[in-house]
Every structure is written in C-alpha cells, then in structure tokens.
Design an enzyme around this catalytic site. Structure first.
Site, PDB file in Angstrom:
ATOM      1  N   THR A  42       0.626  -1.061   0.058  1.00  0.00           N
ATOM      2  CA  THR A  42       0.169   0.012   0.029  1.00  0.00           C
ATOM      3  C   THR A  42       0.885   1.394   0.029  1.00  0.00           C
ATOM      4  OG1 THR A  42      -0.075  -0.018   2.526  1.00  0.00           O
ATOM      5  CG2 THR A  42      -1.891  -0.908   1.060  1.00  0.00           C
ATOM      6  N   VAL A  44       1.043   4.560   1.372  1.00  0.00           N
ATOM      7  CA  VAL A  44       1.479   5.505   2.284  1.00  0.00           C
ATOM      8  C   VAL A  44       2.603   4.445   3.334  1.00  0.00           C
ATOM      9  CG1 VAL A  44       0.753   6.600   4.534  1.00  0.00           C
ATOM     10  CG2 VAL A  44      -0.697   6.496   2.563  1.00  0.00           C
ATOM     11  N   CYS A  45       1.927   3.218   3.557  1.00  0.00           N
ATOM     12  CA  CYS A  45       2.936   2.274   4.244  1.00  0.00           C
ATOM     13  C   CYS A  45       4.495   2.213   3.759  1.00  0.00           C
ATOM     14  CB  CYS A  45       2.346   0.801   4.378  1.00  0.00           C
ATOM     15  SG  CYS A  45       0.725   0.862   5.234  1.00  0.00           S
ATOM     16  N   THR A  46       4.321   2.396   2.314  1.00  0.00           N
ATOM     17  CA  THR A  46       5.530   1.879   1.693  1.00  0.00           C
ATOM     18  C   THR A  46       6.443   3.181   1.961  1.00  0.00           C
ATOM     19  OG1 THR A  46       4.686   0.856  -0.072  1.00  0.00           O
ATOM     20  CG2 THR A  46       6.842   1.990  -0.741  1.00  0.00           C
ATOM     21  N   LEU A  49       7.696   3.068   5.729  1.00  0.00           N
ATOM     22  CA  LEU A  49       8.580   2.128   6.135  1.00  0.00           C
ATOM     23  C   LEU A  49      10.244   2.694   5.460  1.00  0.00           C
ATOM     24  CD1 LEU A  49       7.206  -1.433   6.021  1.00  0.00           C
ATOM     25  CD2 LEU A  49       7.175   0.503   7.588  1.00  0.00           C
TER      26      LEU A  49
END
Ligand code: BEZ
Length: 210
Positions: A42, A44-46, A49
């Site tokens: 996804t 935003v998560c990318t 991290l």
C-alpha cells in the site's frame, strides 16, 4: 484491553523478516518502538517504512530498536521489501512482524473495528528499558506518520528520565526546558545551580541539562 502509559508492554514471540523474535529478549536493555501499518503493498505504508529505514542511524544513536508489524505474513513482507527499496531508495534495515492470525495486533489493540475490522491502524508504542510503555499514539490509515516527531518525543523521554525537567510545547533537543512543579525552589537551587527564569512561580525555565 487498551494498553496505557506505564503498563508493561505485553511480551510475545513472533515470526519476523529477521527470524523468530521474542520481544522482551530482543529489546534487551534498549528502548523500543513498535509500530503497526495497515497492509503490505500500500502506498502510504511504503513511504513510512522507507522513512523509518532512513532514520535507523538516529534511532541507533538513541539506543532505540525499531520493529514494524502488519497483519500480512512474513512471506508477503519479503516480497514487498523489494518495492520499498526500489521506490524509497533504501533497504529495509529493521524487522517487520507478520501477524496473519492477529495475535499481536489484538494484544496491542491495534485493530479498531469501527475504523477497519481486519487491518491494523497506525499505532506507535515507545517502550523504555524497563519495558514500560512511555508513549502510545494512533493515526488513521490515510495519514502517514511523522517519525521525526517520534524521535523528538524519545529525546524528551530520555532527558526527563534523567533530570527533574519537562519539555515545553514544540521543544526540540537543545532548547530550554521547564523545572517540574514537584521540585521546590530550595531543591532547584541544588539541581540547577546556574539558576532559572521564573515567568510564574510554577513556570521556571532552565537551559537543557547536559
Ligand atoms: C496506505 O498505506 O496507503 C493505506 C493503507 C490502508 C488504507 C489506506 C491507505
């Protein structure tokens, strides 16, 4: 039940991208940041991290171990790591927990069913060397976190754990701090021999202790 500040961070054993980890053992005497993200692959998560990987040196400097979590399995995390590296320009350099049976997400109350009944929200827990929870924040899935703010809070927590001070609004490392109200003026004279500026009897400003 929700985890509150001052509670012992629940211990667990988990499958991670760095192998099986027993959380308390892995933390050892370090500080810790445990954070959840809703889902692999996804956008935003990318970005989150990648940002945390770039800040690894800053966490290391503060003796903080960082670990991420989502409800996807570790096999998915391993496939996704390549995308993070390709798009964010950094290798993932901290473990990611796979929690497909939601054991740890449930333990840490990271699933908020009225927001989403299957995916974790963006939870952040800062844990002290005594394994107690020092900070807990929850962001919605649609808002990427500001990890510079997490570092700022860790700076404040580490300072206030050592000295009888609190940090004012928008404080940054090096700025003046506040003498806590529980310290009398008589005791403050010993603790802060350089003196302080009293804007009010309860609002006493001193340079940040070294
Ligand atoms: C994201 O990481 O982009 C995301 C994940 C779940 C819901 C919305 C956004």
């Amino acid at each position: 039940m929700a985890i509150r500040l001052g509670d012992i961070a629940p211990d667990f054993t988990a499958d991670t991208t760095a192998g099986t980890i027993n959380f308390h053992e892995w933390l050892g005497t370090s500080w810790g940041v445990l954070f959840s993200h809703p889902k692999d692959f996804t956008p935003v998560c990318t970005t989150e991290l990648g940002a945390v990987a770039k800040l690894k040196g800053e966490f290391d400097k503060r003796n903080v171990k960082v670990i991420g979590l989502s409800v996807d399995p570790v096999s998915d995390h391993h496939r996704w790591i390549g995308d993070i590296e390709e798009t964010q320009g950094t290798a993932l350099n901290f473990p990611l927990i796979g929690d497909p049976d939601r054991t740890i997400s449930t333990l840490y109350d990271m699933i908020h069913p009225n927001a989403n009944d299957t995916l974790t929200v963006r939870s952040v827990f800062v844990i002290g060397p005594d394994k107690k929870v020092k900070l807990s924040i929850t962001y919605p899935a649609s808002t990427g976190r500001n990890f510079a703010e997490i570092l700022r809070v860790i700076d404040s927590l580490q300072l206030t754990a050592k000295h009888s001070v609190a940090t004012p609004v928008n404080w940054q490392h090096g700025d003046d701090v506040i003498i806590v109200p529980s310290v009398s003026d008589a005791d403050a004279k010993t603790k802060f021999p350089g003196g302080w500026k009293a804007l009010k009897p309860y609002l006493r400003i001193v340079p940040q202790p070294k």
